[in-house]
Design a protein around this motif. Sequence first.
Motif, PDB file in Angstrom:
ATOM      1  N   GLY A   1     -65.223  -8.691  -3.213  1.00  0.00           N
ATOM      2  CA  GLY A   1     -65.063  -8.330  -4.614  1.00  0.00           C
ATOM      3  C   GLY A   1     -65.188  -9.540  -5.528  1.00  0.00           C
ATOM      4  N   ALA A   2     -64.465 -10.590  -5.193  1.00  0.00           N
ATOM      5  CA  ALA A   2     -64.477 -11.772  -6.050  1.00  0.00           C
ATOM      6  C   ALA A   2     -65.879 -12.355  -6.150  1.00  0.00           C
ATOM      7  CB  ALA A   2     -63.505 -12.813  -5.494  1.00  0.00           C
TER       8      ALA A   2
ATOM      9  N   VAL B   1     -54.044 -13.364   7.877  1.00  0.00           N
ATOM     10  CA  VAL B   1     -54.081 -12.271   6.907  1.00  0.00           C
ATOM     11  C   VAL B   1     -54.666 -11.014   7.546  1.00  0.00           C
ATOM     12  CG1 VAL B   1     -54.341 -13.785   4.898  1.00  0.00           C
ATOM     13  CG2 VAL B   1     -56.360 -13.062   6.189  1.00  0.00           C
ATOM     14  N   ASP B   2     -54.589  -9.924   6.807  1.00  0.00           N
ATOM     15  CA  ASP B   2     -55.252  -8.683   7.222  1.00  0.00           C
ATOM     16  C   ASP B   2     -56.751  -8.882   7.044  1.00  0.00           C
ATOM     17  OD1 ASP B   2     -56.602  -6.174   6.945  1.00  0.00           O
ATOM     18  OD2 ASP B   2     -54.670  -5.199   6.694  1.00  0.00           O
TER      19      ASP B   2
ATOM     20  N   GLY C   1     -58.480 -19.877  -1.416  1.00  0.00           N
ATOM     21  CA  GLY C   1     -57.139 -20.454  -1.488  1.00  0.00           C
ATOM     22  C   GLY C   1     -56.104 -19.530  -0.870  1.00  0.00           C
ATOM     23  N   GLY C   2     -56.294 -18.242  -1.084  1.00  0.00           N
ATOM     24  CA  GLY C   2     -55.327 -17.285  -0.574  1.00  0.00           C
ATOM     25  C   GLY C   2     -55.348 -17.151   0.930  1.00  0.00           C
TER      26      GLY C   2
ATOM     27  N   THR D   1     -55.899 -19.824   2.974  1.00  0.00           N
ATOM     28  CA  THR D   1     -55.630 -21.117   3.599  1.00  0.00           C
ATOM     29  C   THR D   1     -54.183 -21.159   4.077  1.00  0.00           C
ATOM     30  OG1 THR D   1     -57.220 -22.064   2.075  1.00  0.00           O
ATOM     31  CG2 THR D   1     -55.796 -23.610   3.207  1.00  0.00           C
TER      32      THR D   1
ATOM     33  N   ARG E   1     -59.418  -7.031   7.341  1.00  0.00           N
ATOM     34  CA  ARG E   1     -60.198  -6.083   6.572  1.00  0.00           C
ATOM     35  C   ARG E   1     -60.012  -6.275   5.060  1.00  0.00           C
ATOM     36  NH1 ARG E   1     -59.820   0.389   6.586  1.00  0.00           N
ATOM     37  NH2 ARG E   1     -57.627  -0.113   6.875  1.00  0.00           N
ATOM     38  N   PHE E   2     -58.762  -6.366   4.640  1.00  0.00           N
ATOM     39  CA  PHE E   2     -58.529  -6.509   3.209  1.00  0.00           C
ATOM     40  C   PHE E   2     -58.944  -7.879   2.696  1.00  0.00           C
ATOM     41  CE2 PHE E   2     -56.184  -2.661   3.887  1.00  0.00           C
ATOM     42  CZ  PHE E   2     -56.433  -1.960   2.727  1.00  0.00           C
ATOM     43  N   ALA E   3     -58.837  -8.866   3.546  1.00  0.00           N
ATOM     44  CA  ALA E   3     -59.313 -10.180   3.122  1.00  0.00           C
ATOM     45  C   ALA E   3     -60.812 -10.120   2.845  1.00  0.00           C
ATOM     46  CB  ALA E   3     -59.015 -11.213   4.204  1.00  0.00           C
TER      47      ALA E   3
ATOM     48  N   PHE F   1     -62.503  -7.488   1.960  1.00  0.00           N
ATOM     49  CA  PHE F   1     -62.679  -6.721   0.721  1.00  0.00           C
ATOM     50  C   PHE F   1     -62.445  -7.621  -0.501  1.00  0.00           C
ATOM     51  CE2 PHE F   1     -61.341  -2.388   2.707  1.00  0.00           C
ATOM     52  CZ  PHE F   1     -62.621  -2.192   3.154  1.00  0.00           C
ATOM     53  N   ALA F   2     -61.359  -8.382  -0.442  1.00  0.00           N
ATOM     54  CA  ALA F   2     -61.000  -9.208  -1.598  1.00  0.00           C
ATOM     55  C   ALA F   2     -62.052 -10.277  -1.843  1.00  0.00           C
ATOM     56  CB  ALA F   2     -59.625  -9.841  -1.372  1.00  0.00           C
TER      57      ALA F   2
END
Lengths: 215, 215
Positions: free
Chosen positions: A179-180, A168-169, A209-210, A212, A171-173, A175-176
Amino acid sequence: MSKSVAITPAPAPTSPFRSKAEREQDRAEKREAVLLAAVRMFNARGYHAASLDDVAASLGISKPTIYHYLGNKEQVLVECVNRGLSMLREAAEAAAGAPGSGHDRLRAFLLRYACINMDDFGRCVIRTNEEVLSMDSATRFRARKREIDAAVRAMIAEGIADGSIAPVDVRFASFALAGALNWPARWHDPAGPLRPQEVAEKLVDIALGGLTPRD
Amino acid sequence: MSKSVAITPAPAPTSPFRSKAEREQDRAEKREAVLLAAVRMFNARGYHAASLDDVAASLGISKPTIYHYLGNKEQVLVECVNRGLSMLREAAEAAAGAPGSGHDRLRAFLLRYACINMDDFGRCVIRTNEEVLSMDSATRFRARKREIDAAVRAMIAEGIADGSIAPVDVRFASFALAGALNWPARWHDPAGPLRPQEVAEKLVDIALGGLTPRD
DNA sequence: CAATCAATATACTCGCAAGTATAGAAAATA
DNA sequence: TATTTTCTATACTTGCGAGTATATTGATTG
């Protein structure tokens, strides 16, 4: 009756005559109590709306006592935030040095991260906006938060490298995930029925999960 | 020369004599400008630290003018928050009525949701803590947020039912998604290089990854 | 034209909360 | 015992900011 008389240098624990070390500990305990009362007031009402008079009243003491132990209002806040940041950094260091895949280490860290965010000082880290700090403190605050974020990204990157995390990206991972797992600092009620550990596990499972890999 | 003289009821657009409708629109525009200046000040400094004098100064007007158009400080905030909530509800209604699988509709909604959260009024919804509102406003605020959350949960549940979403815990899934997509309201800089739409897409992809069924 | 209403400003009031000056009690040190 | 240090309180000062009283000007309406 007594097993020993004045042989050990430490006086009896109930003695009214405190040694220097004891006095220092007394002081530390009081300081700690003030800090805890303050962070709870900040979390409950927000920094601006929480007055030091209220904090003092909640402990049955007077405002100058707060200044005596902790300094002015911003210094109190900075100390609270630093407590939380230290806990987070320790967790990051522990996870970084642990064995296992990147995914495993990230998961272990995130569980701890989420729990810290539901605790007094961690909550304060999340709820404190940089705008309320002096420019100087804000800079340090940002730097320390960046450290934590860098650790998260490193773990994600390692997980991607060892195949335990999907590509995945990074940086955004981060961030996500942040946030969560920060969000409970806003909605989780320590007095409510949901245990922080339970919340942490469920959120980490879903959030992770996202990341994996699919087979 | 002129094609028609005083036939249409609307006067020439440059006339200095404004009709009643025009005056009402003038008023609405001014009200809007004040609201926008206020929400930006609230977002930049936080509600307590943003003074109405500052808001007025940023528009080159005086404080009583704000009271004239919008009422007291809390009413201003409530109006800002309601704007954001209305946008979110519209998005939720649009998504709920759209065709496609639960996953598709959820995804469409989340993209919009994330973008709204990076905009002035949506940002204000996220950044406004209930503690700053009167009990009455806080209750209404909570109710409206619950509506949005209920819509999200309904979409998740429908996705699970139609097989487009993995059988996750609906409540925690909605918490995790909300956290991941609310957080940009705190860190995203409208003046920075990251476009909201781009941020939204990346975050939604990652956050939704955890809800996508494995084969 | 008089009376009213809309839009805006200036110049206040008032309360809250940060921070401080001062004092006194208790303990430690000389 | 005298002196200094630590801890704590009471009682202030000060500034900021929400909200208001009042005035002014220009347009609207009777």
